[in-house]
Design a protein around this motif. Structure first.
Motif, short mmCIF file in Angstrom:
data_model
loop_
_atom_site.label_atom_id
_atom_site.label_comp_id
_atom_site.label_asym_id
_atom_site.label_seq_id
_atom_site.Cartn_x
_atom_site.Cartn_y
_atom_site.Cartn_z
N ASP A 215 -14.91 86.24 34.38
CA ASP A 215 -14.00 86.30 33.24
C ASP A 215 -14.71 85.85 31.96
O ASP A 215 -14.19 85.03 31.18
N LEU A 216 -15.90 86.39 31.76
CA LEU A 216 -16.76 86.00 30.64
C LEU A 216 -17.49 87.23 30.12
O LEU A 216 -17.73 88.18 30.88
N PRO A 217 -17.91 87.24 28.86
CA PRO A 217 -18.76 88.32 28.38
C PRO A 217 -20.06 88.38 29.19
O PRO A 217 -20.51 87.36 29.74
N GLU A 218 -20.66 89.55 29.26
CA GLU A 218 -21.83 89.74 30.11
C GLU A 218 -22.96 88.77 29.77
O GLU A 218 -23.65 88.26 30.66
N ASP A 219 -23.14 88.47 28.50
CA ASP A 219 -24.24 87.58 28.13
C ASP A 219 -23.98 86.12 28.53
O ASP A 219 -24.86 85.27 28.38
N ARG A 220 -22.78 85.85 29.05
CA ARG A 220 -22.46 84.49 29.53
C ARG A 220 -22.21 84.47 31.03
O ARG A 220 -21.76 83.45 31.57
N HIS A 221 -22.52 85.56 31.72
CA HIS A 221 -22.35 85.55 33.17
C HIS A 221 -23.20 84.45 33.80
O HIS A 221 -24.36 84.25 33.40
N PRO A 222 -22.68 83.74 34.79
CA PRO A 222 -23.44 82.65 35.41
C PRO A 222 -24.56 83.11 36.34
O PRO A 222 -25.36 82.31 36.80
N SER A 223 -24.60 84.41 36.64
CA SER A 223 -25.67 85.01 37.43
C SER A 223 -25.81 86.46 36.97
O SER A 223 -24.86 87.05 36.44
N ASP A 224 -26.99 87.03 37.20
CA ASP A 224 -27.18 88.44 36.82
C ASP A 224 -26.67 89.39 37.90
O ASP A 224 -26.86 90.61 37.80
N HIS A 225 -26.02 88.87 38.94
CA HIS A 225 -25.36 89.67 39.97
C HIS A 225 -23.92 89.19 40.08
O HIS A 225 -23.64 87.99 39.96
N CYS A 226 -23.02 90.12 40.36
CA CYS A 226 -21.63 89.76 40.66
C CYS A 226 -21.43 89.80 42.18
O CYS A 226 -21.99 90.68 42.85
N PRO A 227 -20.63 88.89 42.73
CA PRO A 227 -20.36 88.93 44.17
C PRO A 227 -19.62 90.20 44.57
O PRO A 227 -18.83 90.75 43.79
N ILE A 228 -19.86 90.64 45.80
CA ILE A 228 -19.10 91.74 46.39
C ILE A 228 -18.52 91.27 47.71
O ILE A 228 -19.12 90.42 48.39
N SER A 229 -17.36 91.81 48.08
CA SER A 229 -16.65 91.31 49.26
C SER A 229 -15.91 92.41 50.00
O SER A 229 -15.57 93.44 49.41
N ILE A 230 -15.67 92.15 51.28
CA ILE A 230 -14.74 92.94 52.07
C ILE A 230 -13.93 91.98 52.94
O ILE A 230 -14.28 90.81 53.08
N LYS A 231 -12.86 92.52 53.56
CA LYS A 231 -12.12 91.76 54.55
C LYS A 231 -12.15 92.51 55.86
O LYS A 231 -12.06 93.75 55.89
N VAL A 232 -12.32 91.75 56.96
CA VAL A 232 -12.34 92.36 58.28
C VAL A 232 -11.29 91.68 59.16
O VAL A 232 -11.03 90.48 59.04
N ALA A 233 -10.69 92.48 60.02
CA ALA A 233 -9.71 91.94 60.95
C ALA A 233 -10.40 91.07 61.98
O ALA A 233 -11.53 91.33 62.37
N PRO A 234 -9.72 89.99 62.43
CA PRO A 234 -10.36 89.09 63.41
C PRO A 234 -10.52 89.77 64.77
O PRO A 234 -9.94 90.81 65.04
#
Length: 303
Positions: free
Chosen positions: A284-303
């Motif tokens: 939730d920040l402008p790109e030049d203030r991102h805390p890392s140069d990568h954004c996390p990616i996620s999925i959900k899996v059934a147990p």
């Protein structure tokens, strides 16, 4: 005095803090989907002001804020100097942190375009929320190809009614598309390919549910990508792979519309994936203030 030998052994194991296995907390609903994430933390150092992305206390606090917002159960980590560095973001009271056993790299020198700052060790690992039962398997050290500066894979099994094997990777950079022999990075990346394929084929042959996740440093979702085509061959059965992002475009950085971070699932893991659950976390920040140069990616899996 302990009442039984079994109780004595149990308490000893808890007190010794074994790093290779953690048991589930009964407070976690057995039916809850598991949220699995990959996050490259861009040169995360142990100490303030160190490495190619020197940070302050406020910067580490910002990373912790985003880690909390992720709400993930299992996070594959890349570009982390050490366990102590990871624990500055993932509170050890809430997460088990496991990092690769690769010895400290001999790599040194200045960071690209940042004179006076020295590059630090980059390791792969996991942060696993307490309450998730897991065991550690041997690191995939063969990914280093005998080069002390190449990263190992970290291999864990998430336990449960249907265990799931997860391999965190950070492959060779510099060959994000094509296969140019004159480019020194492409031959190295493609030498890592058979190591990765053997791991995938071994899991498929064993009938396991599995995923490979992390910074692949490669646009494998591109049509007819040569690297992905070689590992996605459905041989043996169960090695038919799925890229979790599908046709979705990356949006973390305006300049890049194709992912190089990926969650790649075997057939059994694909069948367990919650439809529509893939997401790219947006700071939730402008790109030049991102805390890392990568954004996390996620999925959900059934147990």
């Amino acid at each position: 005095m302990f009442r039984t030998p079994i109780l004595a052994l149990t308490l000893f194991a808890l007190a010794s803090g074994c790093a290779d296995e953690r048991q589930a907390d009964v407070s976690r609903p057995a039916s809850a989907p598991l949220k699995i994430t990959s996050w490259n933390l861009e040169h995360l150092a142990e100490r303030n002001g160190q490495g190619c992305r020197p940070r302050t206390d406020a910067d580490y606090a910002e990373l912790r804020r985003h880690a909390d917002a992720l709400g993930a159960d299992v996070i594959a980590l890349q570009e982390v100097e050490s366990k102590a560095a990871a624990e500055r973001v993932f509170d050890p009271a809430r997460y088990d942190v496991v990092m690769s056993a690769r010895p400290q790299s001999r790599r040194g020198g200045s960071c690209y375009g940042k004179p006076g700052q020295s590059i630090g060790h980059q390791a792969v690992g996991f942060a696993i929320r307490k309450g998730v039962s897991w065991t550690r398997n041997d690191d995939l050290s063969a990914l280093a190809l005998g080069n002390p500066d190449l990263r190992w894979g970290v291999d864990v099994t998430i336990a449960g009614r249907r265990p799931m094997r997860l391999l965190a990777v950070h492959l060779k950079s510099g060959c994000n598309s094509g296969r140019t022999p004159s480019d020194a990075d492409c031959p190295v990346l493609f030498d890592q390919l058979p190591v990765l394929e053997r791991w995938i084929d071994g899991r498929a042959a064993a009938g396991e549910s599995f995923a490979v996740l992390g910074d692949w440093n490669r646009r494998i979702a591109a049509s007819s990508d040569a690297f992905y085509a070689e590992i996605d061959d459905n041989a043996p059965a169960g090695a038919d792979l799925t890229i979790a992002s599908g046709n979705q475009a990356a949006s973390c950085k305006a300049r890049y519309r194709e992912f190089i971070d990926h969650i790649v699932l075997g057939a059994k893991a694909t069948a367990r994936t919650v439809p529509g659950s893939f997401e790219e976390y947006r700071y939730d920040l402008p790109e030049d203030r991102h805390p890392s140069d990568h954004c996390p990616i996620s999925i959900k899996v059934a147990p």
